[in-house]
Design an enzyme around this catalytic site. Structure first.
Site, PDB file in Angstrom:
ATOM      1  N   ASN A   1       2.101  -4.515  -5.804  1.00  0.00           N
ATOM      2  CA  ASN A   1       2.150  -5.824  -5.161  1.00  0.00           C
ATOM      3  C   ASN A   1       3.479  -6.508  -5.463  1.00  0.00           C
ATOM      4  O   ASN A   1       3.828  -6.710  -6.627  1.00  0.00           O
ATOM      5  CB  ASN A   1       0.988  -6.692  -5.653  1.00  0.00           C
TER       6      ASN A   1
ATOM      7  N   LYS B   1      -8.206   1.091   3.843  1.00  0.00           N
ATOM      8  CA  LYS B   1      -7.505  -0.174   3.657  1.00  0.00           C
ATOM      9  C   LYS B   1      -6.527  -0.403   4.810  1.00  0.00           C
ATOM     10  O   LYS B   1      -5.800   0.520   5.194  1.00  0.00           O
ATOM     11  CB  LYS B   1      -6.676  -0.169   2.365  1.00  0.00           C
TER      12      LYS B   1
ATOM     13  N   LYS C   1       0.825  -1.201   0.000  1.00  0.00           N
ATOM     14  CA  LYS C   1       0.000   0.000   0.000  1.00  0.00           C
ATOM     15  C   LYS C   1       0.865   1.259   0.000  1.00  0.00           C
ATOM     16  O   LYS C   1       0.667   2.167  -0.797  1.00  0.00           O
ATOM     17  CB  LYS C   1      -0.914  -0.006   1.230  1.00  0.00           C
TER      18      LYS C   1
ATOM     19  N   ASP D   1      -1.610  -2.310  -9.390  1.00  0.00           N
ATOM     20  CA  ASP D   1      -3.064  -2.195  -9.419  1.00  0.00           C
ATOM     21  C   ASP D   1      -3.425  -0.782  -9.864  1.00  0.00           C
ATOM     22  O   ASP D   1      -2.980   0.201  -9.246  1.00  0.00           O
ATOM     23  CB  ASP D   1      -3.662  -2.494  -8.046  1.00  0.00           C
TER      24      ASP D   1
ATOM     25  N   ARG E   1     -10.288  -6.661 -12.881  1.00  0.00           N
ATOM     26  CA  ARG E   1     -11.110  -7.389 -11.917  1.00  0.00           C
ATOM     27  C   ARG E   1     -12.305  -6.514 -11.552  1.00  0.00           C
ATOM     28  O   ARG E   1     -12.144  -5.464 -10.943  1.00  0.00           O
ATOM     29  CB  ARG E   1     -10.261  -7.767 -10.707  1.00  0.00           C
TER      30      ARG E   1
ATOM     31  N   ARG F   1     -15.240  -3.809  -4.227  1.00  0.00           N
ATOM     32  CA  ARG F   1     -13.933  -4.460  -4.348  1.00  0.00           C
ATOM     33  C   ARG F   1     -13.913  -5.345  -5.581  1.00  0.00           C
ATOM     34  O   ARG F   1     -14.794  -6.187  -5.766  1.00  0.00           O
ATOM     35  CB  ARG F   1     -13.639  -5.303  -3.107  1.00  0.00           C
TER      36      ARG F   1
ATOM     37  N   GLU G   1      -1.940   0.431  -5.818  1.00  0.00           N
ATOM     38  CA  GLU G   1      -1.084  -0.454  -5.035  1.00  0.00           C
ATOM     39  C   GLU G   1       0.034  -1.000  -5.915  1.00  0.00           C
ATOM     40  O   GLU G   1      -0.105  -1.073  -7.143  1.00  0.00           O
ATOM     41  CB  GLU G   1      -1.871  -1.647  -4.459  1.00  0.00           C
TER      42      GLU G   1
END
Length: 316
Positions: A284, A161, A126, A274, A226, A234, A282
């Site tokens: 990852n 978050k 994050k 993301d 997604r 989400r 984000e």
């Protein structure tokens, strides 16, 4: 010489075969004839200053009914492995950090650890996006209610978050006037004792939270969008989102160019960005996913791209 590869991951018997990116990597390594050694995080230890591993030889198959076979456990110095894939899922907690210290000892002895243990510690998924403010939505990271309430008043619609989760876990959307504001802030910050991230809500989430995969700073040219199910904010597949493939936009490619050099310099060989709308949300680096979905959609071999880069680094 045939490379010797170790992997640190969650229990292999619990993975979802059709979706698991670690399995995709292992299948590719096995196809190349590499020797594979399986470890869970409790198999890492330090003995007389030597980083060690309790490991088992592993064979894998792309068969949802029978996808792995493990041999007898042996105990070996991690430095005897050419490469270790650190693929343990979050939570990113102190136990995870301790494991990176052990793996860093192996890296200092010449083992290639993917991703580099220091980078795993530094690149909180994050917070690491804060190094690229030109790419991110309005954001605050704080423990204080007052800071979060001011941010909510300014933007009217925000997303909260935790800093150490994954898969959409414990993510809240909060709007001005929500009667649950107080209890949500108390829960998320553990009564102002834990940091939390808040970002302005991005309505473009309806079009999907795009996962862009990078191999040594080079982007796969398609992303997995997604898309949240109805009534949900989400997009994470673990939270019930659906997925579709999309080509990278010009904005996506611009974001990649901003981020890639720093990732490459840090030793982050495999990462997942993301992106919602025009914004990076984000970065990852612990155990990015979506390899198998993109491979199926576009007949790719993303694990092959990664193993090619690993081979290049091993040959040096």
């Amino acid at each position: 010489m045939t490379p010797s590869l170790g992997i640190v991951m969650d229990p292999i018997e619990s993975i979802k075969v059709r979706k698991d990116s670690s399995l995709a990597m292992l299948l590719e390594a096995q196809r190349r004839g590499w020797r594979i050694h399986y470890m869970e995080m409790d198999g890492l230890f330090l003995l007389h200053q030597e980083p060690m591993g309790h490991m088992r030889p592993l064979e894998v198959r792309d068969d949802p009914a029978d996808w792995f076979a493990l041999g007898d456990e042996v105990t070996r110095p991690l430095a005897e492995l050419d490469v270790v894939l650190m693929r343990k899922d979050p939570p990113f907690d102190m136990e995870y950090i301790y494991a990176t210290y052990l793996l860093e000892q192996a890296a200092a002895r010449g083992t290639l650890v993917v991703n580099h243990p220091r980078a795993l510690r530094d690149a909180n998924e994050k917070l690491y996006a804060a190094w690229f403010p030109q790419c991110t939505p309005p954001t605050v990271v704080t423990r204080r209610f007052a800071d979060l309430l001011r941010f909510l008043e300014r933007h009217g619609d925000i997303v909260l978050k935790p800093l150490g989760g994954m898969g959409g876990e414990s993510i809240f959307r909060l709007r001005s006037g929500d009667p649950n504001t107080g209890v949500i802030l108390e829960t998320m910050t553990a009564r102002q004792s834990k940091y939390v991230m808040a970002q302005r809500f991005l309505p473009e989430i309806e079009e999907g939270d795009k996962r862009i995969l990078l191999v040594d700073g080079e982007a796969v040219p398609w992303a997995l969008a997604r898309i949240p199910r109805p009534g949900e904010t989400r997009g994470n597949l673990a939270a019930g989102g659906t997925a579709k493939g999309v080509p990278l936009s010009e904005r996506d490619r611009w974001i990649v160019k901003q981020v890639a050099p720093r990732l490459r310099e840090a030793g982050i060989l495999f990462a997942g960005l993301d992106v919602i709308g025009d914004y990076l949300t984000e970065i990852n680096v612990t155990s990015p996913t979506c390899i198998r979905e993109l491979d199926r959609l576009y007949r790719l071999n993303i694990s092959g791209m990664l193993m090619d880069r690993i081979e290049q680094k091993l040959s040096g």
